[in-house]
Design a protein around this motif. Sequence first.
Motif, PDB file in Angstrom:
ATOM      1  N   LEU A   1       0.816  -1.222   0.000  1.00 45.30           N
ATOM      2  CA  LEU A   1       0.000   0.000   0.000  1.00 45.30           C
ATOM      3  C   LEU A   1       0.847   1.268   0.000  1.00 45.30           C
TER       4      LEU A   1
ATOM      5  N   ARG B   1      -9.433  10.592  -2.464  1.00 43.49           N
ATOM      6  CA  ARG B   1      -8.298  10.690  -3.377  1.00 43.49           C
ATOM      7  C   ARG B   1      -7.131   9.885  -2.816  1.00 43.49           C
ATOM      8  N   HIS B   2      -6.324   9.326  -3.704  1.00 44.71           N
ATOM      9  CA  HIS B   2      -5.172   8.522  -3.292  1.00 44.71           C
ATOM     10  C   HIS B   2      -4.175   9.413  -2.554  1.00 44.71           C
TER      11      HIS B   2
ATOM     12  N   PRO C   1      -5.292  13.307  -8.469  1.00 48.20           N
ATOM     13  CA  PRO C   1      -5.962  12.049  -8.819  1.00 48.20           C
ATOM     14  C   PRO C   1      -7.463  12.229  -8.963  1.00 48.20           C
TER      15      PRO C   1
ATOM     16  N   VAL D   1      -5.650   1.478  -7.859  1.00 49.09           N
ATOM     17  CA  VAL D   1      -5.569   2.784  -7.198  1.00 49.09           C
ATOM     18  C   VAL D   1      -6.754   2.979  -6.258  1.00 49.09           C
TER      19      VAL D   1
ATOM     20  N   LYS E   1      -6.169   0.773  -3.219  1.00 49.55           N
ATOM     21  CA  LYS E   1      -5.173   1.346  -2.306  1.00 49.55           C
ATOM     22  C   LYS E   1      -5.714   2.581  -1.598  1.00 49.55           C
ATOM     23  N   THR E   2      -6.566   3.341  -2.257  1.00 51.18           N
ATOM     24  CA  THR E   2      -7.136   4.529  -1.624  1.00 51.18           C
ATOM     25  C   THR E   2      -7.910   4.145  -0.370  1.00 51.18           C
TER      26      THR E   2
ATOM     27  N   CYS F   1      -6.621   5.183   3.425  1.00 50.63           N
ATOM     28  CA  CYS F   1      -7.511   5.980   4.281  1.00 50.63           C
ATOM     29  C   CYS F   1      -7.767   5.261   5.604  1.00 50.63           C
TER      30      CYS F   1
END
Length: 843
Positions: free
Chosen positions: A165, A461-462, A472, A498, A501-502, A506
């Motif tokens: 991550l 957002r990432h 992003p 993506v 991973k976001t 978070c």
Amino acid sequence: EGYKNPPCEEGQGRKRSPPDHNGRAMARATACFLLACCSLHAVCAFVLPAPPPVLRRHPALRSTRGRVGRAPLLGMVASEQDTKVKEEEGVQFAVDGTETEQTAGSRWAKWYGRAKGDAAAEQEALEEKQAAAEAAALLDADDDSSGAEPVMPLERLVSGTHTSLDWMVLKRALAKCARTTLGRETLREMGALEEVREVERAHNAIAEVRQLREQGVVLPVGQVKDVMENVARAAKGEVLNKEELFEGSRTLVAIREIESLLEGHEEDAPTMVDIGAVVHVDNAIVQMLQRSFDMAGSLNPKTYPQLEELRREIDRIGSSITTTMDKIVASSQFSNMLQDKFYTIRDSRFVLPVAVVNKNKVDGIVHGLSGTGSTVYIEPQQVIDLNNRLRLAEGELMAEENRILAQLSQRLGSQHREVKLSLKAVTEMDMAYAREDFAVKLKAVRPTVGSEGSVSLNEARHPVLVLRGVKPVANDIDLSLSRPGLVISGPNAGGKTVALKTVGLCALLVQHGCWVPALEGSRMDLFTNIFAAIGDQQTVQEDLSSFSSHLYTLNTMMEHSDDASLVLLDEIASGTDPAQGAALAQAVLERMLLQGPRMVVTTHYQQLKALATVDDRFAVAAMQYVNGAPTYRVLHGVTGESHAFSIAKKMGILEDVLVRAGELMGEQAAVTKTLEALEEERGRAQVAAEEIEGTRDALERKLRTTMAREEQLKTRVKELEKQGAEAFLKRLNDAESSIGEVVKDLQRNPNFKEAESARNILGDIRRDLYEEAMEGAGPAVLDETIKVGDTVSLKDIGGEGEVLTAPNTKGDLQVRVGGLSLKTNVERVSKVHPTAPAKKQKK
């Protein structure tokens, strides 16, 4: 042995003892043995290979300020005072333990491949080691030959999750936002928070830091240094030096300022006040330490005038010595005896460099020879007494300074407990400031945090992309108790990973007390476990293929997942036969959901895309694909195609290869093409709908803004009209009073001059009233019904008057009110329709 000298007779000396032949033989044997040992040692020293030199200071050469020691190399032992080691045979070390530039640089580069002191290279190497340490430890831990204990599967999974991550990127960036070394170390080593109340406390502190900043209150946490070790030494009775005491003084001043700034903020910053409840030091000691040093960190001469007096005495004696030495050097008596035309200092004594042939021609004390032996350093007789006085004065100054430093150290040491508690609290404050700065960098907001396992991210957002300055695409992600699983499909390189991973980042941010880069109203509950399987997990050490390692990870997840876990799976079971992989993936997901975790899965399997139709625990989403390109938007409630052919075409795959691939798919190719076309059409419709929605929202916002502005203008106009009417009435009352005064003056003194003066005064009053009445008048609206002789009501003053002139083209007319003739406008009057004839007013 047993032989005794006979007693001496009177007048005779003691007789000589006979030789001891046995003792001499023993001595000779011992000497031969020692000589043989020495010879053997010497031979071994030259024959056996010498170990490489170790760059380490000799234990006897302790670091003291202003001294440079020599380390023994290749068996040589050097004494600081007696033995002189040649420069090429020894490596000098400075006070801080580093080599001097004279010989160390080339040796270090030769032994270690780079120059010592290259700070950038050392820092870069350190960061690389820190980043790779965890992964390297995991790779080596299961090697039986290393002797290390094997890493547990759960620890390996958590470490792999953080690596996949890119969590360490965020963690290092967060630590860099800290202002103190204690804060940076704590943030780097900080683990996940385990209770929602701990997260809420951290979030409250962030919000309060921001609120205090808006009020202009900034706590000086950056001025607090890690002085705990020095304070502990002082508490044990050690005497600190000036630099250590000065640093401690500045730290105590900062702690006292923090304590003072937090006073009175119990309502608007209760968390920060609670953290700072233990921040306290004795104000008297703080002021004493503060007065003891000047801005440069030296003992303040205003506080300690005795030091200044001693320094002046030393300067006076030193001046006398230099004057005397200048005269000696310049005198003809010594000019031919000196090696050079200067004087120097040896052992803190002023000396002359006398040629060795003239050493007996100068009265004084010899303090040594030069390295070549051609110069003798002699303290002349004329300055011996002055040098003695100088040494005594310097000793007295040093003793007084040591007495003061001991007193200050004792006072600082008395605050040991207070400093320990304060530093701990200031570290927590520094973490709050670092988190707030980090939230600004990420443009993050405070999410709602609970323990139900809910996720509702609005336009998330990432974080890593935001941190790198990339903008992003923001997406919405929702997970709940009723829909704990989300399956995302779509094309390769379309943004599925993506989005995955976001969510994970978070969740990790909340786990570590930070805000998330999303819109207000977002929710991210606290998860105890965050597991992710992203990318290739092949490992040679365990002899596992990519698919085998992936299954190992899935098995570990199933063993440790519960209702407080978040599971992220990228391309689950994708490294094997598609049919078997899809079936295995569905079985794993169904089994894992029985344990209650929240899950986000990305896949290309059609069987998993259809999960939402057969299992209401799953929701589906797709990455948007429009006009042959991904938009990286997540569309909920729909599934997405892989678009393998179109992506292959973009990547330059030959056309005949793509045609042949389509032929091999048969009828499925046509179905796939139709589905992809429908997906693109749906995407275009979605984009158009979003544009229309955006336009409608913009128009609604503009309409609301315009209506609000109109209401504000109406309110303002009414306020101005009211203010104008009140001012006009006041002016009219003042005018009536002035007229009354003029009439009284005429009655008391009736003559022509007074009448002319009264007329002028009345004219000024009339002109002022006219200007008051016309100020702020709007455009004219003609009222043809008003004519001469009509009675009208004046809106501004509330009275009535008779129209003297008809309105002109601009709407202006003359109205008589009482004894005054006013010029007004039809907009400011209204016609009166009396039921009975109005009585004419008297002039």
